[in-house]
Enzyme design. Sequence first.
Site, PDB file in Angstrom:
ATOM      1  CG  ASN A 126     -79.952 -35.247  61.665  1.00 32.15           C
ATOM      2  OD1 ASN A 126     -79.898 -35.649  62.630  1.00 32.15           O
ATOM      3  ND2 ASN A 126     -78.977 -35.478  60.936  1.00 32.15           N
ATOM      4  CG  HIS A 174     -75.951 -36.628  65.784  1.00 35.99           C
ATOM      5  ND1 HIS A 174     -77.497 -36.785  65.496  1.00 35.99           N
ATOM      6  CD2 HIS A 174     -75.710 -35.478  64.702  1.00 35.99           C
ATOM      7  CE1 HIS A 174     -78.250 -36.053  64.828  1.00 35.99           C
ATOM      8  NE2 HIS A 174     -77.107 -35.768  64.445  1.00 35.99           N
ATOM      9  CB  CYS A 201     -78.175 -32.858  65.892  1.00 39.24           C
ATOM     10  SG  CYS A 201     -78.793 -31.882  64.862  1.00 39.24           S
TER      11      CYS A 201
END
Length: 360
Positions: free
Chosen positions: A317, A287, A143
């Site tokens: 996500n 994020h 990520c």
Amino acid sequence: MNRIVATGMAVPPCVVDNHLLARCMTTSDEWIVQRTGIRERRVSPDTYRMLQKLAAAPDKKAFMKSVFAEGLDGSINSSLMVSDLALEAAEKAMKNAGIAPRDLDCIVEATTVPDYAYPHTGCVLQGRLGLTSTPAISLQQGCAGFVYGLAIADQMMRGGMYRQVLVVGAELVSSMFDYTDAGRDMAVLFADGAGAVVMRAEPGPRGVLSSHLHTDGTVLDGLSGELFGSSTYPVVSQRKIADDRARPRMNGRAVFTQAVRRFKEVVRECLAAHGLGIGDVDRFIFHQANLRILEAVADSLEIPADRVFKNVERYGNTAAASVPIALHEAVQAGLVRDGDLVLLVSFGTGFSWGATLIRW
Ligand code: ACO
């Protein structure tokens, strides 16, 4: 300074809401919304088709097992690869920047699950842009990949090596998960998408002010996936699949605790480097891991809620794609304006995390 002159994004058209997931595994819209803030996410057509069949299957465990063994409808070929999403996002960013692929000096790309184990996805993307000698770099920072990519691009440009760089975060992770009860902790969180930016060296005060990167490689079991890795011999085997070693693993509580801690640390570090406070930042592009992480960070740092951009509700996500997708949507919505101070922050597998402060 090195400015982001344009952004772009791409998501697959297939929308999966929590109700569809609740027909595949023991979960509920209420549980997912309350724990993660996610209401729907985009997935590849293959995952979508698989979920429809899984929802209708009387024996879900057996159906999922057969998919991992045989593929779907007798085929193991994907109808959408991560490079498809990367290409679409890259083309949109370049169109918005008014440039062609040949105008790029370098490509930096970040993906968790690539098209191929090798060559890397940046290389695949470069070829699909019709380029034959432009350098391409791929990062496997999970990520945090896009934020790492921006820092690397910025430093190469500061050193005078390149003038115009494409940075892409792209993910097609939905095909990794077990959508029965066995994989429900991760399957409800992650989804597919891509975001891209064009960075250009230009005189003036606007651009990347600084990047701050960190890694802690001592907690590998927090969030990991062996997939095609050399942790097994051979790299791929029937046994690897049978023993469930080919699928991702996550310790949700450890990830939550670490993510909140590291987000806070790196925000403070970045702002302190410039003698700035929370109140000086116009927009926080975090994020989109899950809403509870974002809220815990914002509460603890006393960030006003309206300064934190959020779209996790609609996309889940999307790992390395999450920050550039959020940035693109914030720019499109007029929430990031010329002269604004914008802070990008991410955290992912490894763990790796980082922040980039930008004068927009
Ligand atoms: N639906 C229903 N129940 C579930 C689901 C689900 N989708 N997933 C797990 N559960 C169950 C578990 O089996 C467990 O049951 P048990 O108590 O009978 O064993 C229970 O719910 C877990 O309860 P908690 O641990 O209290 O759940 P928690 O409030 O911690 O929420 C979650 C779990 C959402 C995974 C949380 O730990 C979390 O948000 N962690 C961060 C994970 C994350 O965001 N990862 C990605 C971000 S980091 C990155 O992007 C790299």
